[in-house]
Design an enzyme around this catalytic site. Sequence first.
Site, PDB file in Angstrom:
ATOM      1  N   ARG A  32      10.911  -6.614   8.570  1.00 39.64           N
ATOM      2  CA  ARG A  32      12.261  -6.555   9.322  1.00 39.64           C
ATOM      3  C   ARG A  32      12.614  -7.243  10.781  1.00 39.64           C
ATOM      4  O   ARG A  32      13.630  -7.712  10.933  1.00 39.64           O
ATOM      5  CB  ARG A  32      12.397  -4.902   9.477  1.00 39.64           C
ATOM      6  CG  ARG A  32      12.582  -4.110   8.291  1.00 39.64           C
ATOM      7  CD  ARG A  32      12.826  -2.439   8.563  1.00 39.64           C
ATOM      8  NE  ARG A  32      12.641  -2.109   6.947  1.00 39.64           N
ATOM      9  CZ  ARG A  32      12.497  -0.628   7.002  1.00 39.64           C
ATOM     10  NH1 ARG A  32      12.229   0.152   7.981  1.00 39.64           N
ATOM     11  NH2 ARG A  32      12.472  -0.094   5.664  1.00 39.64           N
ATOM     12  N   TYR A  85       2.373 -13.325   1.435  1.00 37.65           N
ATOM     13  CA  TYR A  85       2.760 -14.288   2.235  1.00 37.65           C
ATOM     14  C   TYR A  85       1.408 -15.163   2.344  1.00 37.65           C
ATOM     15  O   TYR A  85       1.507 -16.279   2.937  1.00 37.65           O
ATOM     16  CB  TYR A  85       2.828 -13.632   3.654  1.00 37.65           C
ATOM     17  CG  TYR A  85       3.876 -12.707   3.484  1.00 37.65           C
ATOM     18  CD1 TYR A  85       5.515 -13.350   3.720  1.00 37.65           C
ATOM     19  CD2 TYR A  85       4.046 -11.575   3.418  1.00 37.65           C
ATOM     20  CE1 TYR A  85       6.514 -12.426   3.462  1.00 37.65           C
ATOM     21  CE2 TYR A  85       5.268 -10.686   3.322  1.00 37.65           C
ATOM     22  CZ  TYR A  85       6.261 -11.153   3.291  1.00 37.65           C
ATOM     23  OH  TYR A  85       7.564 -10.664   3.161  1.00 37.65           O
ATOM     24  N   LYS A 144       5.927  -1.664  -4.691  1.00 30.59           N
ATOM     25  CA  LYS A 144       5.961  -2.287  -3.237  1.00 30.59           C
ATOM     26  C   LYS A 144       5.815  -0.780  -2.395  1.00 30.59           C
ATOM     27  O   LYS A 144       6.661   0.150  -2.462  1.00 30.59           O
ATOM     28  CB  LYS A 144       7.334  -2.872  -2.980  1.00 30.59           C
ATOM     29  CG  LYS A 144       7.453  -3.372  -1.776  1.00 30.59           C
ATOM     30  CD  LYS A 144       9.006  -4.116  -1.665  1.00 30.59           C
ATOM     31  CE  LYS A 144       9.251  -4.670  -0.155  1.00 30.59           C
ATOM     32  NZ  LYS A 144      10.489  -5.236  -0.113  1.00 30.59           N
ATOM     33  N   LYS A 148       9.889   1.328  -5.191  1.00 27.76           N
ATOM     34  CA  LYS A 148       9.762   0.749  -3.917  1.00 27.76           C
ATOM     35  C   LYS A 148       9.890   1.917  -2.979  1.00 27.76           C
ATOM     36  O   LYS A 148      11.038   2.634  -3.118  1.00 27.76           O
ATOM     37  CB  LYS A 148      11.057  -0.298  -3.703  1.00 27.76           C
ATOM     38  CG  LYS A 148      11.206  -0.617  -1.985  1.00 27.76           C
ATOM     39  CD  LYS A 148      12.050  -1.612  -1.832  1.00 27.76           C
ATOM     40  CE  LYS A 148      12.145  -2.157  -0.530  1.00 27.76           C
ATOM     41  NZ  LYS A 148      13.053  -3.141  -0.080  1.00 27.76           N
ATOM     42  N   LYS A 154      15.167   4.563   5.708  1.00 34.28           N
ATOM     43  CA  LYS A 154      15.701   4.280   4.142  1.00 34.28           C
ATOM     44  C   LYS A 154      15.318   5.344   3.237  1.00 34.28           C
ATOM     45  O   LYS A 154      15.311   4.964   2.054  1.00 34.28           O
ATOM     46  CB  LYS A 154      15.189   2.928   3.804  1.00 34.28           C
ATOM     47  CG  LYS A 154      15.753   1.872   4.609  1.00 34.28           C
ATOM     48  CD  LYS A 154      15.330   0.550   4.287  1.00 34.28           C
ATOM     49  CE  LYS A 154      16.066  -0.795   5.186  1.00 34.28           C
ATOM     50  NZ  LYS A 154      15.832  -2.046   4.554  1.00 34.28           N
ATOM     51  N   SER A 189       4.708  -7.312   4.202  1.00 34.70           N
ATOM     52  CA  SER A 189       4.653  -7.932   5.753  1.00 34.70           C
ATOM     53  C   SER A 189       3.503  -7.281   6.449  1.00 34.70           C
ATOM     54  O   SER A 189       2.393  -7.766   7.013  1.00 34.70           O
ATOM     55  CB  SER A 189       5.750  -7.775   6.388  1.00 34.70           C
ATOM     56  OG  SER A 189       6.301  -6.732   6.366  1.00 34.70           O
TER      57      SER A 189
HETATM   58  C1  PBG Z   1      14.983  -5.293   1.860  1.00 34.73           C
HETATM   59  C2  PBG Z   1      13.448  -5.818   1.530  1.00 34.73           C
HETATM   60  C3  PBG Z   1      12.287  -5.176   2.454  1.00 34.73           C
HETATM   61  C4  PBG Z   1      11.253  -5.887   2.211  1.00 34.73           C
HETATM   62  C5  PBG Z   1      11.844  -6.832   1.033  1.00 34.73           C
HETATM   63  N1  PBG Z   1      13.118  -6.699   0.677  1.00 34.73           N
HETATM   64  C6  PBG Z   1      12.323  -4.163   3.702  1.00 34.73           C
HETATM   65  C7  PBG Z   1      13.060  -3.065   3.592  1.00 34.73           C
HETATM   66  O1  PBG Z   1      13.080  -2.439   2.483  1.00 34.73           O
HETATM   67  O2  PBG Z   1      13.355  -2.536   4.568  1.00 34.73           O
HETATM   68  C8  PBG Z   1       9.957  -5.695   2.699  1.00 34.73           C
HETATM   69  C9  PBG Z   1       8.920  -6.930   2.466  1.00 34.73           C
HETATM   70  C10 PBG Z   1       7.942  -6.875   3.094  1.00 34.73           C
HETATM   71  O3  PBG Z   1       7.630  -5.904   4.052  1.00 34.73           O
HETATM   72  O4  PBG Z   1       7.151  -8.005   3.365  1.00 34.73           O
HETATM   73  N2  PBG Z   1      15.908  -5.374   0.766  1.00 34.73           N
END
Ligand code: PBG
Length: 337
Positions: free
Chosen positions: A215, A324, A259, A205, A228, A285
């Site tokens: 978010r 989605y 991801k 990730k 992060k 997203s």
């Molecule tokens: C956080 C989490 C995130 C997503 C899934 N779980 C965001 C992040 O790491 O800040 C992102 C999913 C998306 O953007 O569709 N645990």
Amino acid sequence: MPDHPLAHAAFPAARFRRLRRTAALRDLVQENRLSVANLIWPVFIRDGEGVEEPVASMPGVVRRSLDRLIVAAREARDLGIPAICLFPYTDPALRTEDCAEAWNPANLTNRAIRRLKAEVPDIAVMTDVALDPYNALGHDGLVRDGVILNDETNAALVRMALAQAEAGADILGPSDMMDGRIGAMRAALEAAGHRDVAILSYAAKYASAFYGPFRDAVGAGTRLVGDKKTYQMNPGNSDEALRLVARDLAEGADMVMVKPGMPYLDICRRVKDAFGVPTFAYQVSGEYAMIRAAAERGWIDGEKAMVESLLAFRRAGCDGILTYFAPAVARMLAESA
Ligand code: PBG
């Protein structure tokens, strides 16, 4: 006989356009296909009754109260979508620095799991294991003096995972990127008798700008202090993804995820080639928002871009995709069947 698998006759003996001439011929030789069985649908949930609240940065996506979640899950199941993944919008009053709401057996996610298992038992329920929806500071881990604590976070994630398993989750999705969390969760699940709960590790990730709209959806964006990058991967890295996947598999992950999706298709392919395990991508997203936003402006054909983007994951070796678009593409596939 050609002595190389890619050797072929020269033009005009070879004319590739022969097999592209009609839809039937193109269909016959298509190498990769998208099926509804490849889809996991991420769904945002919130408190209340009869609520479907739009997420501004994700046109077509809503936060649903649990009664509306049940309706949506039934529709998804009827379309043949095998799994749904829950993401909670937590009441701001329940977001604290110790994140205790994350392992409350009666929190929104755990109530949703129980209702889904009782009312739509044949759709698989996946969860997110990370502290950000419960954290006053918006981070996936516990924070002390501005530092994200690894081992203390793992202890919290284990409690969270056990509460989700207890509620009936089929698949746990640790998305936190702490080191050692898969092993800790797997040991705790075994000890508690939850031997058959699967873990789909967010193994590779990346620290990505493409999570922005998510978010907003879970209400963690404006809270996030800093970034992060001390726990999510550097977008410049590729070999590290393989080491993370190897590590998570060794610790007891059943499936792995890359991801975001589309900007990281090279990673999907490397993971699938190297390990041959069930490999998933999360079309996040921001990827969804880009396609929807351009389509709204009439700059691209949204439906075609949706299908093409999802087929790309199959071509890159993914067994499935969190997207989605799941209900929309499932409807399209049902119509074209
Ligand atoms: C956080 C989490 C995130 C997503 C899934 N779980 C965001 C992040 O790491 O800040 C992102 C999913 C998306 O953007 O569709 N645990």
